[in-house]
Design a protein around this motif. Structure first.
Motif, PDB file in Angstrom:
ATOM      1  N   LEU A  93       0.820  -1.199   0.000  1.00 21.17           N
ATOM      2  CA  LEU A  93       0.000   0.000   0.000  1.00 21.17           C
ATOM      3  C   LEU A  93       0.856   1.252   0.000  1.00 21.17           C
ATOM      4  O   LEU A  93       2.053   1.212   0.326  1.00 21.17           O
ATOM      5  N   LYS A 112      -6.928  -1.118   7.157  1.00 23.73           N
ATOM      6  CA  LYS A 112      -7.193  -0.244   6.002  1.00 23.73           C
ATOM      7  C   LYS A 112      -8.180   0.850   6.360  1.00 23.73           C
ATOM      8  O   LYS A 112      -7.996   2.021   6.001  1.00 23.73           O
ATOM      9  N   ILE A 164      -4.208   1.042  -2.300  1.00 24.54           N
ATOM     10  CA  ILE A 164      -3.804  -0.354  -2.217  1.00 24.54           C
ATOM     11  C   ILE A 164      -3.175  -0.746  -3.555  1.00 24.54           C
ATOM     12  O   ILE A 164      -3.846  -0.755  -4.587  1.00 24.54           O
TER      13      ILE A 164
END
Length: 287
Positions: A196, A254, A266
């Motif tokens: 990410l 997340k 992502i």
């Protein structure tokens, strides 16, 4: 659909070796001379997936490739770890005393410098690709010139290995990622690693707070790479790899990080291959 795979370099290169090992069946290969060409091949639908080196256990991160993946909105769908074994090779019928020059990629020369120092009569010549050098020696029947390249290259281009595995550090591993411009279709039950990117203001504790969230959510941070935002002084983008046992832990992280950091993106969710590679190496050492 027959998946066409783009690689940096030509057949016989380490990228080609990764493609041979990663895919269960042999794929059609699109040879590209640069990583920019690899990306263009994907974006123009000349290829469906691509192999890109991302970091080396000795040399560190290949930072421009992080930027290429991010800028072009590519998706990481897998990874592969390759032990890098460098071999000195030349046309058959020669020995080391016949060799006047060694041609290879600058990184390959650097990785073999301790061996090469023992042979000061040999001139070192930097070239653009390890396998391409091996192919050129074969095509032009160049006597007195050796290449440093993979064993696969020696087999493909009919060269004799004069000295095997001449790399200075034996435990030399490169991490490659498999990228595509399509969304990942990796089954959730197989996903235990993610890449990410996020941005943070240059203020005290901002990065520590995000890392604490990862720890609280039972994520293991395996890689962190910062890149300055050229258009915004004193602001940084962070590229992070994390592993986890349960996808729900990552999903929770997340959600929290998306609130704390700016522009969370992502880059890919996929299967962690390092543990499998390490286990295989351990078994080989014990046997």
């Amino acid at each position: 659909m027959n998946t066409k795979v783009a690689i940096q370099g030509i057949k016989g290169s380490f990228h080609h070796q990764v493609a041979l090992e990663y895919y269960a069946q042999e794929k059609e290969i699109e040879e590209c001379l640069s990583f920019e060409e690899v990306v263009t091949s994907l974006l123009n639908n000349q290829s469906h997936q691509a192999v890109m080196a991302l970091e080396n256990s000795i040399a560190g991160s290949i930072i421009p490739n992080y930027a290429l993946i991010d800028k072009n909105n590519l998706e990481i769908i897998g990874e592969h770890y390759l032990d890098i074994h460098q071999n000195l090779m030349a046309l058959p019928g020669q020995n080391l005393d016949d060799i006047q020059e060694v041609h290879s990629h600058p990184m390959a020369l650097l990785q073999c410098m301790e061996y090469l120092k023992k042979h000061p009569h040999i001139k070192l010549v930097e070239d653009k690709d390890t396998a391409e050098t091996a192919r050129r020696i074969h095509q032009n029947q160049l006597l007195g010139i050796a290449a440093i390249a993979s064993k696969v290259a020696s087999e493909m281009y009919g060269l004799t290995i004069l000295a095997p595995e001449i790399q200075t550090v034996n435990n030399n591993m490169t991490r490659f990622v498999i990228v595509t411009k399509q969304k990942s279709d990796v089954p959730k039950k197989k996903i235990n690693k993610a890449s990410l990117k996020f941005e943070l203001d240059h203020k005290r504790g901002s990065l520590a707070a995000v890392l604490n969230v990862m720890s609280d959510c039972k994520l293991n941070l395996t890689k962190i790479q910062s890149l300055p935002k050229i258009e915004t002084p004193w602001k940084y983008a962070f590229f992070v790899d994390v592993t986890f046992e349960h996808y729900e832990d990552f999903k929770k992280a997340k959600a929290v990080i998306s609130i704390m950091a700016e522009h969370l993106k992502i880059l890919g969710e996929y299967e962690n291959r390092l543990e499998a590679k390490t286990a295989t190496n351990d078994q080989n050492q014990q046997s």
